[in-house]
Design a protein around this motif. Structure first.
Motif, mmCIF file in Angstrom:
data_model
loop_
_atom_site.group_PDB
_atom_site.id
_atom_site.type_symbol
_atom_site.label_atom_id
_atom_site.label_comp_id
_atom_site.label_asym_id
_atom_site.label_seq_id
_atom_site.Cartn_x
_atom_site.Cartn_y
_atom_site.Cartn_z
ATOM 1 N N GLU A 1 62.624 43.235 49.457
ATOM 2 C CA GLU A 1 63.178 43.302 48.133
ATOM 3 C C GLU A 1 62.190 42.041 47.604
ATOM 4 O OE1 GLU A 1 67.462 44.904 47.997
ATOM 5 O OE2 GLU A 1 67.120 42.683 48.425
ATOM 6 N N CYS A 2 62.271 40.874 48.416
ATOM 7 C CA CYS A 2 61.285 39.769 48.139
ATOM 8 C C CYS A 2 59.964 39.984 47.825
ATOM 9 C CB CYS A 2 61.614 38.585 48.904
ATOM 10 S SG CYS A 2 63.315 37.795 48.983
ATOM 11 N N ILE A 3 59.237 40.600 48.783
ATOM 12 C CA ILE A 3 57.912 41.084 48.852
ATOM 13 C C ILE A 3 57.774 41.851 47.325
ATOM 14 C CG2 ILE A 3 56.022 42.374 49.732
ATOM 15 C CD1 ILE A 3 56.727 39.985 51.212
ATOM 16 N N ASN A 4 58.471 42.728 47.074
ATOM 17 C CA ASN A 4 58.192 43.777 45.928
ATOM 18 C C ASN A 4 58.379 42.706 44.859
ATOM 19 O OD1 ASN A 4 57.829 46.039 47.563
ATOM 20 N ND2 ASN A 4 60.214 46.739 47.284
ATOM 21 N N PHE A 5 59.319 41.994 44.809
ATOM 22 C CA PHE A 5 59.507 41.049 43.637
ATOM 23 C C PHE A 5 58.128 40.208 43.302
ATOM 24 C CE2 PHE A 5 61.355 37.242 41.560
ATOM 25 C CZ PHE A 5 62.109 37.840 40.440
ATOM 26 N N ILE A 6 57.694 39.664 44.243
ATOM 27 C CA ILE A 6 56.605 38.855 44.229
ATOM 28 C C ILE A 6 55.514 39.766 43.775
ATOM 29 C CG2 ILE A 6 55.034 37.443 45.465
ATOM 30 C CD1 ILE A 6 56.975 36.815 47.568
ATOM 31 N N VAL A 7 55.284 40.838 44.281
ATOM 32 C CA VAL A 7 53.839 41.832 43.987
ATOM 33 C C VAL A 7 54.220 42.154 42.449
ATOM 34 C CG1 VAL A 7 52.885 44.023 44.294
ATOM 35 C CG2 VAL A 7 53.557 42.395 46.346
ATOM 36 N N SER A 8 55.539 42.460 42.160
ATOM 37 C CA SER A 8 55.724 42.860 40.731
ATOM 38 C C SER A 8 55.196 41.634 39.605
ATOM 39 C CB SER A 8 57.188 43.553 40.523
ATOM 40 O OG SER A 8 57.529 43.665 39.180
ATOM 41 N N ASP A 9 55.845 40.605 39.960
ATOM 42 C CA ASP A 9 55.392 39.475 39.195
ATOM 43 C C ASP A 9 53.987 39.010 39.233
ATOM 44 O OD1 ASP A 9 57.962 38.841 38.225
ATOM 45 O OD2 ASP A 9 58.176 36.811 39.589
ATOM 46 N N ALA A 10 53.244 39.157 40.200
ATOM 47 C CA ALA A 10 51.868 39.050 40.116
ATOM 48 C C ALA A 10 51.069 40.098 39.544
ATOM 49 C CB ALA A 10 51.194 38.781 41.836
ATOM 50 N N THR A 11 51.579 41.091 39.775
ATOM 51 C CA THR A 11 50.789 42.473 39.108
ATOM 52 C C THR A 11 50.899 42.079 37.524
ATOM 53 O OG1 THR A 11 51.414 43.911 40.814
ATOM 54 C CG2 THR A 11 50.736 44.670 38.874
ATOM 55 N N ASP A 12 52.105 41.898 36.928
ATOM 56 C CA ASP A 12 52.298 41.839 35.484
ATOM 57 C C ASP A 12 51.513 40.590 35.085
ATOM 58 O OD1 ASP A 12 53.990 42.663 32.985
ATOM 59 O OD2 ASP A 12 54.580 40.661 33.166
ATOM 60 N N ALA A 13 51.663 39.376 35.694
ATOM 61 C CA ALA A 13 50.930 38.161 35.397
ATOM 62 C C ALA A 13 49.330 38.423 35.304
ATOM 63 C CB ALA A 13 51.197 37.007 36.363
ATOM 64 N N ALA A 14 48.929 39.335 36.201
ATOM 65 C CA ALA A 14 47.439 39.568 36.160
ATOM 66 C C ALA A 14 47.279 40.344 35.064
ATOM 67 C CB ALA A 14 47.005 40.347 37.427
ATOM 68 N N ALA A 15 47.927 41.013 34.590
ATOM 69 C CA ALA A 15 47.519 42.021 33.082
ATOM 70 C C ALA A 15 47.720 41.051 31.887
ATOM 71 C CB ALA A 15 48.829 42.893 33.154
ATOM 72 N N LYS A 16 48.336 39.934 32.266
ATOM 73 C CA LYS A 16 48.515 39.155 31.055
ATOM 74 C C LYS A 16 47.688 37.799 30.846
ATOM 75 C CE LYS A 16 53.198 40.714 29.554
ATOM 76 N NZ LYS A 16 53.106 41.985 30.297
ATOM 77 N N LEU A 17 47.019 37.545 31.947
ATOM 78 C CA LEU A 17 46.303 36.326 32.136
ATOM 79 C C LEU A 17 44.882 36.398 31.752
ATOM 80 C CD1 LEU A 17 48.288 34.723 35.512
ATOM 81 C CD2 LEU A 17 48.345 33.910 32.839
ATOM 82 N N PRO A 18 44.177 35.346 31.168
ATOM 83 C CA PRO A 18 42.857 35.556 30.808
ATOM 84 C C PRO A 18 41.947 35.300 32.289
ATOM 85 C CG PRO A 18 43.423 33.331 30.387
ATOM 86 C CD PRO A 18 44.818 34.102 30.726
ATOM 87 N N PRO A 19 40.699 35.961 32.174
ATOM 88 C CA PRO A 19 40.097 35.770 33.461
ATOM 89 C C PRO A 19 39.511 34.302 33.488
ATOM 90 C CG PRO A 19 38.601 36.825 31.854
ATOM 91 C CD PRO A 19 40.171 36.733 31.281
ATOM 92 N N SER A 20 39.299 33.526 32.578
ATOM 93 C CA SER A 20 39.010 31.989 32.751
ATOM 94 C C SER A 20 39.406 31.285 31.565
ATOM 95 C CB SER A 20 37.357 32.012 33.001
ATOM 96 O OG SER A 20 36.712 32.476 31.725
ATOM 97 N N TYR A 21 39.400 29.990 31.674
ATOM 98 C CA TYR A 21 39.703 29.083 30.483
ATOM 99 C C TYR A 21 38.405 28.311 30.194
ATOM 100 C CZ TYR A 21 44.689 30.272 31.458
ATOM 101 O OH TYR A 21 46.044 30.855 31.643
ATOM 102 N N PRO A 22 38.524 27.608 29.233
ATOM 103 C CA PRO A 22 37.433 26.156 28.915
ATOM 104 C C PRO A 22 37.713 25.306 29.959
ATOM 105 C CG PRO A 22 38.740 26.797 26.779
ATOM 106 C CD PRO A 22 39.435 27.642 27.898
#
Length: 570
Positions: free
Chosen positions: A192-213
């Protein structure tokens, strides 16, 4: 996810300690007479940014020794390398010695290794609050809203990963708790913990930019979220967790510390996740350092802040008046304060450096009269990592004399030569860098297939080539390739807080000279009328490793409340 059962109130009180954040002057300054409340934090984008800054302060870790007591009263004076075959500390009171003689206990684990334990729960609560209240902030653009939401999910996932790799399954808090809630929540299963982390990371990757200034470096990116997912899945696929039976029997609680079955497909998931990091890197301007020459590519990567190989670095510390702590506990004792001592590299680790032709270096037990010749034959990363006889610590110090040092070598990596003596500037701690993704990919591919595929070879060889090392031999067996990629990982990621966790997830700690048994150093002596040095290997210590130490114990004061199942053996 299965229903969460019991967790004592102190866990949640740790999560609820957000009130302390409101007092963090550095991040949450307020005008005289103006109360800063949670509502204030979500009243404007400016206030939200201050809250996000505090989230990073609580939720992003670094691996340097620290005595920063502004957030916690705990401190750590050494790095995890001291509990492995990488180094031995020059003074006996360091935390790592408690691992080396198997005297670490559940009473002191938080103070001695996991000093961020309670901070993680605070960071998780802060992330939950942001995700729940973000829509209340007026006038946010959709792009900015997604970014902040992604940052919160990433930091929550990162803190869960840091706990799971230490403890196995931990309680999952996927919302902020109120005092009126049922606060008795116990450990979730490892899966359950592994799945929780992977779900968070997957969703974060879809929302975060590739880079910043450039002035926003240090914030979570798409690549950082993908890298967190890849590392999590690599650990999940490894022998410690990917097993039908755990390292010690835990009865009906076995699923808290292992999956309860071996599944080869977990290695495929890890390989695919690592490849996603590699494929995404160009869009973020991320690349391996290959343009500084084979004798400098590797060193440039760890000495230069914001270099293109870094995916995420901890930039929450800058000029600090207490930099003397890592300075004093990482520099050789001949160059630091009385009573302190640095990290001495063991011969167990020096032996991992191949010769430049890719063959093993020979270090006869009887010793030899050609130390410098041996050094010159080694993988160029050796001289970019280790302080050895007649090398320089930095340009303010004379050539380094290891003749009277206890083991013959000192750790140099992590403290750049450019830092002058007494410097208050803390280097950035690299949390994720691209080279790790290549090594993760190679390891996972080899474990998934019956024979190592060509992509696995290439992933290792690209790391070796940039330091002038030859490609691995063709047609290695699965076992032989495993040995080579593990050695490559040890050399490339030396002292970066990987070895301690790699040893445990591979379950090799009980092998002689890894975390138990014989540990070697070199005695050095001048040779009359010669510029060469005589070396003699010797055993300086016998270390102990108990099987229960494959995972940390939960702190005893928490277990005694009756709702947290202690890990077996503790």
């Amino acid at each position: 996810m299965k229903p969460m059962k019991k967790l004592h109130a102190l866990y949640i009180l740790g999560l609820c300690s957000i009130l302390s954040v409101s007092c963090e002057k550095k991040f949450l300054d307020k005008a005289p007479g103006v109360d800063v409340t949670e509502n204030t934090m979500f009243s404007s984008q400016t206030e939200l940014e201050m809250y996000v800054a505090s989230l990073y302060r609580h939720g992003i870790h670094h691996g340097f020794p620290t005595e920063d007591r502004s957030l916690t009263n705990a401190a750590t004076y050494d790095i995890s390398a001291g509990a492995t075959d990488e180094v031995e500390y020059a003074v006996g009171w360091m935390t790592s010695q408690r691992w080396n003689n198997a005297s670490i206990t559940a009473s002191d684990i938080v103070n001695l290794e996991d000093y961020r334990f309670f901070l993680r729960w605070t960071a998780i609560r802060m992330a939950n609050i942001i995700m729940e209240r973000l829509d209340e902030v007026p006038n946010l653009t959709a792009v900015y809203r997604d970014q902040v939401y992604g940052e919160a999910r990433f930091i929550r996932a990162l803190n869960y990963f840091e706990m799971v790799k230490r403890y196995g399954g931990v309680p999952i808090a996927d919302k902020r708790f109120q005092l009126t809630d049922d606060l008795a929540i116990g450990r979730n299963t490892l899966e359950e913990c592994i799945n929780f982390i992977v779900s968070d990371a997957t969703d974060a990757a879809a929302k975060l930019p590739p880079s910043y200034p450039s002035n926003m470096r240090g914030r979570a990116t798409k690549g950082a979220a993908l890298m967190l997912k890849a590392r999590t899945l690599l650990y999940a696929a490894s022998p410690l967790f990917n097993a039908a039976q755990p390292y010690l029997n835990f009865g009906d609680k076995n699923n808290l510390i292992c999956y309860g079955n071996f599944d080869k497909e977990r290695w495929k998931l890890a390989a695919d996740a690592a490849k996603a990091v590699i494929d995404q890197a160009p869009s973020a301007g991320t690349r391996l350092i290959t343009d500084r020459g084979v004798t400098a590519n590797y060193k440039y990567q760890w000495t230069t802040n914001d270099n293109p190989e870094i995916i995420l670095a901890a930039k929450i510390y800058g000029l600090r008046n207490n930099w003397e702590i890592p300075w004093a506990t990482m520099k050789p004792n001949t160059l630091t304060h009385s009573g302190w001592g640095g990290a001495m590299v063991t011969m167990n680790f020096i032996r991992k450096y191949e010769k430049k032709d890719g063959t093993p270096q020979t270090w006869p037990e009887a010793g030899g009269n050609n130390l410098f010749e041996k050094y010159d034959e080694l993988d160029p990363r050796f001289k970019q990592t280790v302080a050895y006889h007649n090398s320089y610590w930095n340009r303010e110090d004379p050539q380094f004399n290891c003749m009277n040092s206890a083991l013959g070598h000192w750790m140099h990596k992590l403290i750049p030569e450019e830092l002058h003596n007494g410097a208050a500037q803390i280097p950035n701690w690299q949390i994720f860098r691209l080279a790790e993704a290549y090594l993760n990919y190679a390891e996972a591919l080899n474990e998934y297939y019956d024979v190592p595929p060509s992509d696995a070879y290439e992933a290792v060889n690209v790391i070796r080539r940039r330091s002038g090392m030859p490609d691995l031999p063709d047609n290695l067996s699965k076992d032989a390739f495993r040995a080579r990629v593990r050695n490559e990982r040890a050399v490339e990621l030396a002292f970066e807080d990987h070895r301690f966790w790699d040893i445990r997830r591979w379950m090799i700690a009980e092998e002689n000279g890894v975390m138990r048994g014989d540990f070697w150093g070199l005695k050095l002596a001048a040779i009359p009328n010669s510029t060469e040095i005589r070396f003699t290997p010797f055993i300086f210590e016998q270390r102990t490793f108990l099987r229960k130490m494959y995972l940390h114990p939960f702190i005893l004061s928490e277990v005694n409340k009756g709702h947290i199942a202690q890990n077996p053996g503790w």
